[in-house]
Design a protein around this motif. Sequence first.
Motif, PDB file in Angstrom:
ATOM      1  N   ALA A  53       0.817  -1.219   0.000  1.00 30.02           N
ATOM      2  CA  ALA A  53       0.000   0.000   0.000  1.00 30.02           C
ATOM      3  C   ALA A  53       0.848   1.266   0.000  1.00 30.02           C
ATOM      4  N   MET A  54       2.118   1.157   0.386  1.00 33.24           N
ATOM      5  CA  MET A  54       2.968   2.349   0.426  1.00 33.24           C
ATOM      6  C   MET A  54       3.325   2.845  -0.967  1.00 33.24           C
ATOM      7  N   TRP A  55       3.253   1.989  -1.986  1.00 33.51           N
ATOM      8  CA  TRP A  55       3.566   2.434  -3.343  1.00 33.51           C
ATOM      9  C   TRP A  55       2.512   3.417  -3.870  1.00 33.51           C
ATOM     10  N   PRO A  56       1.217   3.067  -3.875  1.00 30.89           N
ATOM     11  CA  PRO A  56       0.232   4.076  -4.311  1.00 30.89           C
ATOM     12  C   PRO A  56       0.155   5.278  -3.370  1.00 30.89           C
ATOM     13  N   LEU A  57       0.372   5.049  -2.073  1.00 33.93           N
ATOM     14  CA  LEU A  57       0.371   6.181  -1.142  1.00 33.93           C
ATOM     15  C   LEU A  57       1.547   7.111  -1.420  1.00 33.93           C
ATOM     16  N   GLY A  58       2.691   6.548  -1.806  1.00 36.47           N
ATOM     17  CA  GLY A  58       3.832   7.380  -2.171  1.00 36.47           C
ATOM     18  C   GLY A  58       3.548   8.228  -3.398  1.00 36.47           C
ATOM     19  N   LEU A  59       2.879   7.635  -4.404  1.00 36.59           N
ATOM     20  CA  LEU A  59       2.508   8.402  -5.596  1.00 36.59           C
ATOM     21  C   LEU A  59       1.533   9.526  -5.238  1.00 36.59           C
ATOM     22  N   MET A  60       0.619   9.238  -4.327  1.00 37.87           N
ATOM     23  CA  MET A  60      -0.332  10.267  -3.889  1.00 37.87           C
ATOM     24  C   MET A  60       0.381  11.396  -3.160  1.00 37.87           C
ATOM     25  N   VAL A  62       3.432  12.442  -3.685  1.00 39.84           N
ATOM     26  CA  VAL A  62       4.105  13.246  -4.706  1.00 39.84           C
ATOM     27  C   VAL A  62       3.085  14.130  -5.427  1.00 39.84           C
ATOM     28  N   GLY A  63       1.933  13.548  -5.780  1.00 35.76           N
ATOM     29  CA  GLY A  63       0.887  14.332  -6.427  1.00 35.76           C
ATOM     30  C   GLY A  63       0.378  15.459  -5.542  1.00 35.76           C
ATOM     31  N   MET A  64       0.248  15.187  -4.238  1.00 33.69           N
ATOM     32  CA  MET A  64      -0.201  16.223  -3.306  1.00 33.69           C
ATOM     33  C   MET A  64       0.754  17.409  -3.306  1.00 33.69           C
ATOM     34  N   VAL A  65       2.050  17.132  -3.206  1.00 32.49           N
ATOM     35  CA  VAL A  65       3.042  18.213  -3.193  1.00 32.49           C
ATOM     36  C   VAL A  65       2.998  18.986  -4.515  1.00 32.49           C
ATOM     37  N   TYR A  66       2.877  18.260  -5.630  1.00 32.62           N
ATOM     38  CA  TYR A  66       2.865  18.903  -6.947  1.00 32.62           C
ATOM     39  C   TYR A  66       1.675  19.858  -7.077  1.00 32.62           C
ATOM     40  N   PHE A  67       0.491  19.401  -6.708  1.00 29.61           N
ATOM     41  CA  PHE A  67      -0.704  20.233  -6.881  1.00 29.61           C
ATOM     42  C   PHE A  67      -0.738  21.388  -5.879  1.00 29.61           C
ATOM     43  N   ILE A 159      -7.329  13.269  -3.777  1.00 26.72           N
ATOM     44  CA  ILE A 159      -6.236  12.654  -3.009  1.00 26.72           C
ATOM     45  C   ILE A 159      -6.597  12.588  -1.525  1.00 26.72           C
ATOM     46  N   GLY A 160      -7.172  13.672  -1.004  1.00 28.17           N
ATOM     47  CA  GLY A 160      -7.532  13.709   0.408  1.00 28.17           C
ATOM     48  C   GLY A 160      -8.595  12.702   0.779  1.00 28.17           C
ATOM     49  N   PRO A 213      -3.178  17.323   5.044  1.00 27.19           N
ATOM     50  CA  PRO A 213      -2.745  18.525   4.301  1.00 27.19           C
ATOM     51  C   PRO A 213      -3.433  18.677   2.954  1.00 27.19           C
ATOM     52  N   SER A 214      -3.830  17.557   2.319  1.00 26.55           N
ATOM     53  CA  SER A 214      -4.531  17.649   1.035  1.00 26.55           C
ATOM     54  C   SER A 214      -5.871  18.350   1.203  1.00 26.55           C
TER      55      SER A 214
END
Length: 257
Positions: A53-60, A62-67, A159-160, A213-214
């Motif tokens: 589960a840490m793989w999709p959570l890691g992508l999320m 990164v997406g959170m920081v980007y947006f 994401i949130g 934070p999202s």
Amino acid sequence: MTKKIIKLAFCLSLVAAPIAFAQEAAEAAPEEAAVANVQQTTLWQMIKQGGWAMWPLGLMSVGMVYFIVQNGLALREKVLLRPDLIPEFIQLMKDKKIVEAHSLCKENETLFTYVFQAGLERCSTTREINFGKVKEGIDEASTEEITSYMKPIDYLSIIGATAPMLGLLGTVSGMIKAFQTIGSQGMGKPEALAGNIGEALVTTATGLLIAIPSMLSYYYFRNSFIKTTATLGRNIGGLLDTLETGELPLGFEEHAG
């Protein structure tokens, strides 16, 4: 005789004290080593402990920081509304220089100029201006632009909302593995359950750390953008009134100055 007994007891106490201290230190050593091992757990070890589960959570994450960074840069009011151009637009509207105002919009592309440009394109320089058509063009352009700007904001909401559910799915997965371990090995080896329970707790905590934070950023950017769009409508309405009457509406004197 009594003095000899006292001396003997004193010597024995001197010998026994270091021995007792050494025994206490030896007993405390494993506990201190265990504490040291716990404290030496790194972030990467916790990520690996979280499992798949840490793989999709890691992508999320990164997406959170980007947006957050993208919205923080793109949704600034001075970028969207270009208040530095308002005095020039006011003067052009007073002089009914529609073509020049349209060219100025094309040279400075942003939310305000794009929407105002769509209204100016419905104006005519040869006949009387149909302000109903102008406002219709502005409404169409503003709906299109607002939808475009809201997409990155909505991604934060997605994401949130998704991260805690994904973390909960990782928790369920870890607990299933823990019960399977109990079924195959029994309760006699609690260390065998540590990895499964750790996976459950780490994924839950990670999902919440991403979601909080999202959602806070989502509500902040959404409310800020709603305020900006309200100011956008006010500014364009004032410019259209100036174009129609040739006079500066009340509240726009500071912009003209």
